[in-house]
Design a protein around this motif. Structure first.
Motif, short mmCIF file in Angstrom:
data_model
loop_
_atom_site.label_atom_id
_atom_site.label_comp_id
_atom_site.label_asym_id
_atom_site.label_seq_id
_atom_site.Cartn_x
_atom_site.Cartn_y
_atom_site.Cartn_z
N ARG A 177 -16.29 -31.84 -36.58
CA ARG A 177 -17.39 -32.78 -36.80
C ARG A 177 -17.16 -34.06 -36.00
N LEU A 178 -18.23 -34.56 -35.40
CA LEU A 178 -18.16 -35.81 -34.67
C LEU A 178 -17.85 -36.95 -35.63
N THR A 179 -17.11 -37.97 -35.18
CA THR A 179 -16.76 -39.10 -36.04
C THR A 179 -17.47 -40.38 -35.57
N SER A 180 -17.47 -41.36 -36.44
CA SER A 180 -18.07 -42.66 -36.11
C SER A 180 -17.37 -43.30 -34.91
N ARG A 181 -16.06 -43.12 -34.86
CA ARG A 181 -15.30 -43.72 -33.76
C ARG A 181 -15.75 -43.17 -32.42
N GLN A 182 -16.06 -41.88 -32.35
CA GLN A 182 -16.49 -41.26 -31.10
C GLN A 182 -17.85 -41.79 -30.66
N ILE A 183 -18.70 -42.11 -31.63
CA ILE A 183 -20.00 -42.71 -31.31
C ILE A 183 -19.80 -44.09 -30.69
N ASN A 184 -18.96 -44.89 -31.32
CA ASN A 184 -18.73 -46.25 -30.81
C ASN A 184 -18.03 -46.22 -29.44
N TYR A 185 -17.22 -45.21 -29.21
CA TYR A 185 -16.53 -45.11 -27.92
C TYR A 185 -17.54 -44.93 -26.78
N VAL A 186 -18.56 -44.12 -27.01
CA VAL A 186 -19.60 -43.92 -25.99
C VAL A 186 -20.30 -45.24 -25.68
N LEU A 187 -20.62 -46.01 -26.71
CA LEU A 187 -21.30 -47.29 -26.51
C LEU A 187 -20.40 -48.28 -25.78
N GLU A 188 -19.10 -48.21 -26.03
CA GLU A 188 -18.15 -49.08 -25.33
C GLU A 188 -18.10 -48.73 -23.84
N LYS A 189 -18.10 -47.44 -23.53
CA LYS A 189 -18.04 -47.01 -22.13
C LYS A 189 -19.32 -47.40 -21.39
#
Length: 402
Positions: A323-335
């Motif tokens: 399952r995708l995590t919240s941290r992975q979502i925020n990582y995309v926005l950071e990149k």
């Protein structure tokens, strides 16, 4: 000693703050006999014997609100045993300290809340703001309205609190005093009369530029997400695309399951991902932040995005079988922010962008509140900013003033 008597004695001994498990029956009997004699001397009402063979002993007492009430028992001894907890409970109330009230309320709140993270924050704030206060060691009965008001203002002033932080801290006091009033420890809830008259710490006012993705930024972000998804087929890119049409908390977004597609036009939001602040572990719980489920409108563009996501697991967004995590979502926005040379706008800004775009389009505020899952419209207003570019704002004002 029978079980009923033992239960009664245990209750009384708990009020007296003794450990009944360490006492023999004979010692308990002696304590009880002493307490009965004390009650006889201090009880202001007559204790009346039964007028018939099958009658009951009776007397009166005043409850916590001063209302006279009748009490009965099959024997004088049983009647006195009923009076003992009443008198010693009053002693408990008279001697109850502010800190002891906090501990009682915390135990009660823990049983209802179910969130270890919330309870941890309550403990941290109590220790920081109230444990060092004169209130902490004072008896609750001796804290009057003016003292409580004075201490609340002092805490705000000396700790240089923002309005928001004081609201968070006040949750503890409101909870304690509401609990004490309902338990009849106090006759009036003084927290309802507290007024903060000192200045709150002034914070820089947030604007749409920092709190939302404006039209141009959103267009650039969507182009980036589409490109990265076509290259990698990583569902995290589609998850972000989707959330600008849903406005979910990021924990709710990554906890979506295919079964939540309840009909063609709605998603049922019933769970979220949380991080345990004690263990730092991430898990999905079967409730939302507010412990209430809701139905979010699913527009055609959102349906198109969902159709692109592979239906391979119970969760909607899965990467490499997990399952995708919240941290992975925020990582995309950071990149994305790094590529654009801009400050990162977190996943929570997606939610504010969603609310602000709905508001700018004329959607009623109460509808926006329901979509976001807020219980209070005031909370929703804190999510509303200007999501338009400078040109769009200028054109909107010009059009309105024609």
């Amino acid at each position: 000693m029978n079980q009923k008597e033992r239960s009664s004695y245990d209750t009384i001994l708990q009020i007296l703050k003794s450990d009944a498990t360490l006492l023999s029956d004979s010692v308990v009997d002696n304590i009880m006999a002493t307490q009965r004699e004390k009650i006889k001397k201090m009880h202001p009402y007559a204790i009346t014997a039964p007028s018939s063979e099958h009658g009951r002993w009776q007397t009166f007492y005043k409850d916590a609100r001063g209302v006279r009430k009748n009490i009965k028992a099959p024997s004088e001894k049983a009647l006195l045993d009923k009076l003992i907890p009443i008198y010693f409970a009053k002693t408990h109330i008279d001697n109850l300290t502010f800190h002891e009230l906090y501990e009682e309320w915390l135990e009660y709140k823990t049983a209802l809340c179910g969130s270890s993270n919330t309870m941890k924050r309550h403990k941290q704030r109590y220790k920081k703001y109230f444990e060092t206060s004169v209130l902490d060691s004072m008896k609750v009965q001796s804290i009057d309205e003016l003292l409580l008001d004075k201490e609340c203002n002092r805490i705000v002033s000396e700790n240089n609190l923002t309005r928001k932080e004081w609201v968070n801290a006040k949750v503890i006091l409101n909870g304690m005093y509401d609990y004490a009033f309902r338990k009849r420890y106090i006759e009036e809830n003084y927290m309802s009369k507290v007024v903060i008259q000192v200045r709150y710490k002034q914070v820089q006012r947030k604007t749409g530029k920092t709190e939302t993705y404006d039209t141009d930024e959103l267009s650039a972000l969507n182009a980036y997400l589409d490109q990265k998804y076509s290259e990698t087929h990583d569902c995290s890119f589609m998850a972000i695309r989707l959330n600008f049409f849903l406005g979910l908390r990021v924990g709710e977004l990554v906890a979506l399951k295919w079964e939540d597609l309840c009909d063609d036009n709605h998603l049922h939001i019933v769970r979220e991902e949380i991080r345990n602040q004690d263990t730092n572990a991430v898990e999905v719980v079967e409730h939302t932040k507010t412990n209430t489920d809701r139905f979010v409108v699913l527009i055609p563009q959102a349906k198109e995005i969902l159709e692109k996501v592979n239906h391979v697991d119970e969760y909607v967004f899965v990467r490499d079988g997990k399952r995708l995590t919240s941290r992975q979502i925020n990582y995309v926005l950071e990149k994305f922010a790094e590529r654009m040379g801009m400050h990162t706008k977190s996943s929570h800004k997606m939610r504010k962008t969603y609310a602000s775009r709905l508001n700018a389009a004329g959607v009623p505020l109460d509808v926006i509140r329901e979509q976001l899952g807020h219980s209070d419209l005031t909370t929703t207003l804190g999510y509303i900013y200007n999501p338009l570019t400078e040109k769009e704002t200028y054109d909107a004002i010009s059009c309105a003033l024609k």
